[in-house]
Design an enzyme around this catalytic site. Sequence first.
Site, PDB file in Angstrom:
ATOM      1  N   GLU A 130       0.842  -1.191   0.000  1.00 57.82           N
ATOM      2  CA  GLU A 130       0.000   0.000   0.000  1.00 57.82           C
ATOM      3  C   GLU A 130       0.883   1.250   0.000  1.00 57.82           C
ATOM      4  O   GLU A 130       1.864   1.304   0.713  1.00 57.82           O
ATOM      5  CB  GLU A 130      -0.908  -0.034   1.240  1.00 57.82           C
ATOM      6  N   PHE A 131       0.516   2.231  -0.808  1.00 57.03           N
ATOM      7  CA  PHE A 131       1.345   3.440  -0.932  1.00 57.03           C
ATOM      8  C   PHE A 131       0.673   4.675  -0.335  1.00 57.03           C
ATOM      9  O   PHE A 131       1.094   5.795  -0.591  1.00 57.03           O
ATOM     10  CB  PHE A 131       1.668   3.698  -2.410  1.00 57.03           C
ATOM     11  N   ASN A 166       9.664   4.115  -1.124  1.00 58.75           N
ATOM     12  CA  ASN A 166       9.774   4.882   0.121  1.00 58.75           C
ATOM     13  C   ASN A 166      11.199   5.375   0.346  1.00 58.75           C
ATOM     14  O   ASN A 166      11.410   6.519   0.759  1.00 58.75           O
ATOM     15  CB  ASN A 166       9.324   4.032   1.313  1.00 58.75           C
ATOM     16  N   GLY A 215       9.787  11.924   9.219  1.00 65.93           N
ATOM     17  CA  GLY A 215       9.359  11.041  10.297  1.00 65.93           C
ATOM     18  C   GLY A 215       8.221  10.166   9.809  1.00 65.93           C
ATOM     19  O   GLY A 215       8.105   9.917   8.604  1.00 65.93           O
ATOM     20  N   CYS A 222       6.516   5.190   8.282  1.00 64.74           N
ATOM     21  CA  CYS A 222       7.045   4.428   7.142  1.00 64.74           C
ATOM     22  C   CYS A 222       8.494   4.746   6.785  1.00 64.74           C
ATOM     23  O   CYS A 222       9.342   3.859   6.801  1.00 64.74           O
ATOM     24  CB  CYS A 222       6.161   4.649   5.929  1.00 64.74           C
ATOM     25  N   LYS A 246      11.182   3.652   9.325  1.00 61.67           N
ATOM     26  CA  LYS A 246      11.131   2.193   9.513  1.00 61.67           C
ATOM     27  C   LYS A 246      11.566   1.458   8.234  1.00 61.67           C
ATOM     28  O   LYS A 246      12.349   0.511   8.286  1.00 61.67           O
ATOM     29  CB  LYS A 246       9.685   1.823   9.874  1.00 61.67           C
ATOM     30  N   LYS A 252       3.988  15.337  10.503  1.00 63.57           N
ATOM     31  CA  LYS A 252       3.590  16.239   9.418  1.00 63.57           C
ATOM     32  C   LYS A 252       2.193  16.726   9.768  1.00 63.57           C
ATOM     33  O   LYS A 252       1.606  16.262  10.756  1.00 63.57           O
ATOM     34  CB  LYS A 252       3.612  15.518   8.067  1.00 63.57           C
ATOM     35  N   ARG A 257       4.691   9.320  15.443  1.00 57.83           N
ATOM     36  CA  ARG A 257       5.779   8.344  15.346  1.00 57.83           C
ATOM     37  C   ARG A 257       6.974   8.905  14.563  1.00 57.83           C
ATOM     38  O   ARG A 257       6.816   9.452  13.483  1.00 57.83           O
ATOM     39  CB  ARG A 257       5.281   7.046  14.692  1.00 57.83           C
TER      40      ARG A 257
HETATM   41  C1  UDX Z   1       4.830   7.763   3.295  1.00 58.41           C
HETATM   42  C2  UDX Z   1       4.739   7.569   1.781  1.00 58.41           C
HETATM   43  O1  UDX Z   1       4.573   8.844   1.148  1.00 58.41           O
HETATM   44  C3  UDX Z   1       3.593   6.638   1.421  1.00 58.41           C
HETATM   45  O2  UDX Z   1       3.583   6.394   0.026  1.00 58.41           O
HETATM   46  C4  UDX Z   1       3.773   5.326   2.177  1.00 58.41           C
HETATM   47  O3  UDX Z   1       2.702   4.443   1.928  1.00 58.41           O
HETATM   48  C5  UDX Z   1       3.912   5.554   3.667  1.00 58.41           C
HETATM   49  O4  UDX Z   1       4.980   6.504   3.916  1.00 58.41           O
HETATM   50  P1  UDX Z   1       3.515   9.146   5.153  1.00 58.41           P
HETATM   51  O5  UDX Z   1       4.389   8.472   6.168  1.00 58.41           O
HETATM   52  O6  UDX Z   1       2.063   9.257   5.427  1.00 58.41           O
HETATM   53  O7  UDX Z   1       3.649   8.425   3.735  1.00 58.41           O
HETATM   54  O8  UDX Z   1       4.095  10.625   4.988  1.00 58.41           O
HETATM   55  P2  UDX Z   1       4.646  11.587   3.839  1.00 58.41           P
HETATM   56  O9  UDX Z   1       3.613  12.566   3.491  1.00 58.41           O
HETATM   57  O10 UDX Z   1       5.261  10.841   2.711  1.00 58.41           O
HETATM   58  O11 UDX Z   1       5.791  12.360   4.663  1.00 58.41           O
HETATM   59  C6  UDX Z   1       6.828  11.638   5.330  1.00 58.41           C
HETATM   60  C7  UDX Z   1       7.762  12.584   6.029  1.00 58.41           C
HETATM   61  O12 UDX Z   1       8.535  13.329   5.100  1.00 58.41           O
HETATM   62  C8  UDX Z   1       7.079  13.636   6.912  1.00 58.41           C
HETATM   63  O13 UDX Z   1       7.805  13.801   8.110  1.00 58.41           O
HETATM   64  C9  UDX Z   1       7.117  14.906   6.080  1.00 58.41           C
HETATM   65  O14 UDX Z   1       7.094  16.076   6.846  1.00 58.41           O
HETATM   66  C10 UDX Z   1       8.457  14.719   5.374  1.00 58.41           C
HETATM   67  N1  UDX Z   1       8.540  15.452   4.103  1.00 58.41           N
HETATM   68  C11 UDX Z   1       7.751  15.101   3.059  1.00 58.41           C
HETATM   69  C12 UDX Z   1       9.470  16.502   3.985  1.00 58.41           C
HETATM   70  O15 UDX Z   1      10.199  16.837   4.927  1.00 58.41           O
HETATM   71  N2  UDX Z   1       9.564  17.145   2.784  1.00 58.41           N
HETATM   72  C13 UDX Z   1       8.796  16.807   1.702  1.00 58.41           C
HETATM   73  O16 UDX Z   1       8.956  17.424   0.639  1.00 58.41           O
HETATM   74  C14 UDX Z   1       7.857  15.754   1.845  1.00 58.41           C
END
Ligand code: UDX
Length: 453
Positions: free
Chosen positions: A151-152, A211, A260, A263, A266, A323, A330
């Site tokens: 799942e993405f 990821n 953070g 995903c 980890k 975010k 987490r």
């Molecule tokens: C991520 C993947 O995007 C998703 O496809 C997967 O299934 C699970 O992991 P998610 O953990 O919900 O999703 O968060 P995401 O929106 O991708 O952000 C991850 C982290 O990166 C956050 O801490 C966010 O603040 C940081 N981030 C993201 C940045 O610092 N800069 C960016 O440009 C984008």
Amino acid sequence: MSIAVIGTGYVGLVSGTCFTEMGFDVTCIDKDQTKISRLKKAQIPIYEPGLKELVKKNMRAGRLSFTDNLKTGVKDAKTIFIAVGTPTSENDGSADLSYVFAAAREIAAHIENDSVVVIKSTVPLGTSRKVKGIIAKANPRLKFHVVSNPEFLREGRAVKDFLQPDRVIIGVDSEKSLAAMQRIYQPMISENIPVIFTDLETSELTKYAANAFLAAKIAFINEMADLCDKSGANIDDVSHGMGLDPRIGKDYLKTGPGFGGSCFPKDTLALRKIAFDLGAESEIVESVIAANDKRKIAMAKKIIKANGEVKGKTIAALGLTFKADTDDVRASAALTIIPELVKNGAKVRVYDPHGMNNARKVLSGAIEWCDDVTQALKGADSAVIITEWREFAEMDLAKVKSLLKKPLLVDLRNLFHPGDMKKAGFNYISLGREAVLQGAETRNRKPEARKKA
Ligand code: UDX
């Protein structure tokens, strides 16, 4: 057609609910009885925009149900999704697969011949085959198929990401399971969403590779932001200029306090372990992990430096989640930054629109839990923005200034324009935009910033 989903965390609950939205009958199964009894009353354990409405709607339509009984839960389902957690194992950074394997063992006795068991949890290469072995051992006469379908979805946009994905990746090793998955994803195939069929291992690796690559983009832009601060360049313009190249792409080029969530941290650790176990190099992934860990500490140092020292000072920390638009803390940068400030003698006042309950479970020490931004800022020596909540971006700056003892704002999400902040009388410290503060005006101001000016 009936589907069973085991695990009601982010992925399980969103997947199960969205499958009902696609017209299937779904039973979501979880061992946690309290969670299940709440879900039966449509009480959602996570903050995820749009999810509650869909759960209610599909429960009312009789398509979505919840149970803590695995046997009855899988009874009528021909397709069983395993979407349980795969946390980082404390010993070596690998993904802890005990929940996945336990679920496989338990369903073996209850599923019918020709059932399809789909692994939706993020699992290392080879796990789908191991699951196959576990089920076969537990029930040698059972005829079944195992599929990998990572799942993405992103937290905060999970429903949309699930129902309108960029692509669906499905690893199969039989014609029967391929046909079963084609039936399930037919609504997406009809909408021309790419549904890619691969072998089991390719599907498993695609998820980790995606990821880790996104995490690398973030680590890279953060490194560039530091270089901007040293060189007088402007990171917003660097990101914009890079991102316009379609080979690079504009997403995941926003500098911040370090990635953070449940995903990226980890999965990069798990990918490094997978490579190590297979005797492959993982230098890039390795440096992404190290750079991101260092970054969170560097952010705390930046705040301390901006304050001269923080001993005996009160700092207002705005944002605790990893975010915006989630209640998930987490691996949030806040969980490194705030304890570091406390360790250095600061008293930290914290506020987050949705992350307070989860943060309370993991943060302790000289922390004051505030009900709103005003309470956090009032009389504080300075403030730091850690999460990019809209509520913070829309703060009344004159009010912020009047509440703080000194107008010092460290912004780890670049929510404001440095020029505007300077004009508003702030000592404003952000990421990769020092030059703007020193007088160099950006030529391409962001539209929001232009509006506010
Ligand atoms: C991520 C993947 O995007 C998703 O496809 C997967 O299934 C699970 O992991 P998610 O953990 O919900 O999703 O968060 P995401 O929106 O991708 O952000 C991850 C982290 O990166 C956050 O801490 C966010 O603040 C940081 N981030 C993201 C940045 O610092 N800069 C960016 O440009 C984008």
